[in-house]
Structure formats: structure tokens, C-alpha cells
Design a protein around this motif. Structure first.
Motif, PDB file in Angstrom:
ATOM      1  N   SER A  12       0.849  -1.194   0.000  1.00  0.00           N
ATOM      2  CA  SER A  12       0.000   0.000   0.000  1.00  0.00           C
ATOM      3  C   SER A  12       0.880   1.238   0.000  1.00  0.00           C
ATOM      4  N   VAL A  13       0.543   2.171  -0.859  1.00  0.00           N
ATOM      5  CA  VAL A  13       1.271   3.437  -0.910  1.00  0.00           C
ATOM      6  C   VAL A  13       0.262   4.565  -1.026  1.00  0.00           C
ATOM      7  N   SER A  14       0.667   5.733  -0.610  1.00  0.00           N
ATOM      8  CA  SER A  14      -0.175   6.912  -0.776  1.00  0.00           C
ATOM      9  C   SER A  14      -0.027   7.451  -2.191  1.00  0.00           C
ATOM     10  N   GLU A  15      -1.068   8.069  -2.669  1.00  0.00           N
ATOM     11  CA  GLU A  15      -1.002   8.684  -3.996  1.00  0.00           C
ATOM     12  C   GLU A  15       0.131   9.700  -4.022  1.00  0.00           C
ATOM     13  N   VAL A  19       6.564   3.986  -5.571  1.00  0.00           N
ATOM     14  CA  VAL A  19       6.147   2.598  -5.640  1.00  0.00           C
ATOM     15  C   VAL A  19       7.380   1.721  -5.793  1.00  0.00           C
ATOM     16  N   LEU A  20       7.498   0.703  -4.957  1.00  0.00           N
ATOM     17  CA  LEU A  20       8.610  -0.259  -5.054  1.00  0.00           C
ATOM     18  C   LEU A  20       8.035  -1.648  -4.871  1.00  0.00           C
ATOM     19  N   LEU A  21       8.104  -2.437  -5.930  1.00  0.00           N
ATOM     20  CA  LEU A  21       7.651  -3.828  -5.880  1.00  0.00           C
ATOM     21  C   LEU A  21       8.869  -4.708  -6.128  1.00  0.00           C
ATOM     22  N   ARG A  22       9.080  -5.663  -5.230  1.00  0.00           N
ATOM     23  CA  ARG A  22      10.317  -6.437  -5.247  1.00  0.00           C
ATOM     24  C   ARG A  22      10.181  -7.765  -5.980  1.00  0.00           C
ATOM     25  N   HIS A  82      -0.111   6.679  -8.831  1.00  0.00           N
ATOM     26  CA  HIS A  82      -1.385   7.242  -9.251  1.00  0.00           C
ATOM     27  C   HIS A  82      -2.479   6.248  -8.898  1.00  0.00           C
ATOM     28  N   MET A  83      -3.667   6.748  -8.691  1.00  0.00           N
ATOM     29  CA  MET A  83      -4.783   5.866  -8.305  1.00  0.00           C
ATOM     30  C   MET A  83      -4.977   4.740  -9.322  1.00  0.00           C
ATOM     31  N   SER A  84      -4.745   5.050 -10.577  1.00  0.00           N
ATOM     32  CA  SER A  84      -4.947   4.053 -11.630  1.00  0.00           C
ATOM     33  C   SER A  84      -3.889   2.944 -11.617  1.00  0.00           C
ATOM     34  N   ASP A  85      -2.867   3.086 -10.774  1.00  0.00           N
ATOM     35  CA  ASP A  85      -1.843   2.042 -10.680  1.00  0.00           C
ATOM     36  C   ASP A  85      -2.289   0.865  -9.812  1.00  0.00           C
ATOM     37  N   ALA A  86      -3.372   1.026  -9.109  1.00  0.00           N
ATOM     38  CA  ALA A  86      -3.869  -0.059  -8.248  1.00  0.00           C
ATOM     39  C   ALA A  86      -4.217  -1.266  -9.110  1.00  0.00           C
ATOM     40  N   ALA A  87      -3.535  -2.380  -8.845  1.00  0.00           N
ATOM     41  CA  ALA A  87      -3.688  -3.587  -9.672  1.00  0.00           C
ATOM     42  C   ALA A  87      -2.827  -4.686  -9.085  1.00  0.00           C
ATOM     43  N   GLU A  88      -2.817  -5.822  -9.767  1.00  0.00           N
ATOM     44  CA  GLU A  88      -1.951  -6.943  -9.398  1.00  0.00           C
ATOM     45  C   GLU A  88      -0.752  -6.919 -10.338  1.00  0.00           C
ATOM     46  N   TYR A  89       0.427  -7.099  -9.772  1.00  0.00           N
ATOM     47  CA  TYR A  89       1.656  -7.043 -10.556  1.00  0.00           C
ATOM     48  C   TYR A  89       2.392  -8.380 -10.448  1.00  0.00           C
ATOM     49  N   LEU A 110      -1.119  -4.100  -5.444  1.00  0.00           N
ATOM     50  CA  LEU A 110      -0.796  -2.723  -5.098  1.00  0.00           C
ATOM     51  C   LEU A 110      -2.075  -1.935  -4.826  1.00  0.00           C
ATOM     52  N   THR A 111      -2.122  -1.341  -3.658  1.00  0.00           N
ATOM     53  CA  THR A 111      -3.224  -0.455  -3.285  1.00  0.00           C
ATOM     54  C   THR A 111      -2.690   0.966  -3.198  1.00  0.00           C
ATOM     55  N   VAL A 112      -3.405   1.900  -3.787  1.00  0.00           N
ATOM     56  CA  VAL A 112      -3.003   3.303  -3.740  1.00  0.00           C
ATOM     57  C   VAL A 112      -4.031   4.057  -2.902  1.00  0.00           C
ATOM     58  N   ILE A 113      -3.547   4.678  -1.857  1.00  0.00           N
ATOM     59  CA  ILE A 113      -4.416   5.371  -0.904  1.00  0.00           C
ATOM     60  C   ILE A 113      -4.509   6.851  -1.275  1.00  0.00           C
TER      61      ILE A 113
END
Lengths: 114, 117
Positions: A12-15, A19-22, A82-89, A110-113
């Protein structure tokens, strides 16, 4: 043998935040590495790929990833969420042949708050 | 860019029915296509590798008589779920790789949501 490990099934990250996905990989041959994004009830869309050229790879939607052989990593980043980045990676690894199968990680949601 | 078309996008049918899912590469030829199954909140599980003109290669634990794969041309692979039961309900995704582009990624269809009542 090839495999990938994605650390953190949920991030989860704030707008506006980074973003860091490992993703860490294991491969007995020079790997090709990929990041895909999946929105609900849809297939996978390619974000970016590493195929033994430049180690810093830029993809769509402002994402990029860096191949670090010494760390066997291929982490995905974006400077400002960005809010539109919320998805499964999903991170994936394969060999170079056209018939080589992909090995997917377990995915990071990924959840964008706002 | 490369496009893979998967049809149908959603199927709802009664238990015991056989369901066919098509996967087409629209602007490239694919010697090899892949079929995946995805459970809710889970990653993609490779079911089988579909090879044009020859038998598919199934992953361990996947019943080849249950999930019939045919790859009759360089642009079409089909997956038939035979005598489907509720436990076969899932999201099925195909992918294809351009046979001339060894360093290119797999291109995915949009998936088929299969619901067996």
C-alpha cells in the motif's frame, strides 16, 4: 531451473508516493525478466522487459526496473503513484528460446491510498 | 502491437458440459502457445504448452483427458474443458509468443472466466 520470488503479496502506498515492488529471480541460464500488470477480470499487460540489453529498463505508465545480477533482483519502481496504478503485478522469468515457458511470481497487489 | 484474442470472455454452463476456449494470435505466428489457470487472488499456474502440429505438453498434475488442447495452425490454439464440474470454475488465460522474435515477451489474451453451475 528458473523461478521468481515476489516479496510482499500486498503493498500500500499513498497517492504521489514512491512505488517499489520487489522481485528476485533464480536462473541457471541468462534470464529474460518481465513485469506484467493485471487489472480485475483481465489478462496480463506487459509493463516492461529485460532481455540482456540495458540494465535499467523503462516501461509504460512511468514504471521502470533495474536488473541487478549481483543481487539477482529486478525490482519495479515508479516515482509517484497514481490511483490508476492499483492492480496486481507479476514478475516473470524465462529463457531466451521462443518455446521457453515463463515462470511467474505469486504476484503483488498494489493499493493506492488517496 | 502484438495482439492475442481469447474467446469467449465469459462462460456460464451446467455441470457435465464441455466448453471450448479459443486463443488466436492476430498479427503474428505462434509456434507455441501457453494455457494458464488462475485462481482468485493467486498467480498464474501453467497448465500446458501447446505446440503447433504436435501434442501439447502438460504440466504435472494436469489431466490431459480433462483439458484437451489442439493447436491446428500457427495462429490458433483451443482448450476444451471436458465434462466440466464446479471445481473447474476458474479464470483461464492463454498466451503466445511470436515464433520469429526469440527475445520478445509472451502476449496474453484477456482471459476466460469459466463458471460451472
Amino acid at each position: 531451473a528458473q523461478s521468481v520470488t515476489q516479496l510482499g503479496s500486498h503493498v500500500s502506498v499513498s497517492e504521489g508516493a514512491l512505488v517499489l515492488l520487489r522481485c528476485n529471480y533464480s536462473s541457471s541460464v541468462p534470464p529474460y525478466l518481465f513485469w506484467y500488470v493485471q487489472y480485475p477480470n483481465q489478462g496480463l499487460q506487459l509493463l516492461l522487459k529485460y532481455t540482456s540489453a540495458a540494465t535499467l529498463v523503462k516501461g509504460i505508465n512511468g514504471f521502470e526496473a533495474e536488473f541487478k545480477k549481483s543481487e539477482t533482483s529486478f525490482h519495479l519502481t515508479k516515482p509517484s503513484a497514481h490511483m490508476s496504478d492499483a492492480a496486481e503485478y507479476f514478475c516473470a522469468v524465462s529463457g531466451s528460446g521462443t518455446g521457453n515457458q515463463f515462470y511467474f511470481g505469486t504476484g503483488t497487489s498494489l493499493t493506492v491510498i488517496p | 502491437g502484438a495482439v492475442v484474442s481469447q474467446h469467449p470472455s465469459r462462460v456460464i454452463c451446467k455441470s457435465g458440459t464441455s466448453v471450448k476456449i479459443e486463443c488466436r494470435s492476430l498479427d503474428f505466428q505462434a509456434t507455441t502457445m501457453f494455457w494458464y489457470r488462475q485462481f482468485p487472488k493467486k498467480s498464474l499456474m501453467l497448465m500446458a504448452t501447446s505446440n503447433e502440429g504436435s501434442k501439447a505438453t502438460y504440466e504435472q498434475g494436469v489431466e490431459k483427458d480433462k483439458f484437451l488442447i489442439n493447436h491446428a495452425s500457427l495462429t490458433l490454439s483451443t482448450l476444451t474443458v471436458t465434462s466440466a464440474h464446479p471445481e473447474d470454475s476458474s479464470f483461464y488465460i492463454c498466451s503466445a509468443r511470436d515464433r520469429l522474435q526469440g527475445n520478445q515477451p509472451q502476449h496474453f489474451g484477456d482471459g476466460t472466466r469459466l463458471s460451472i453451475l
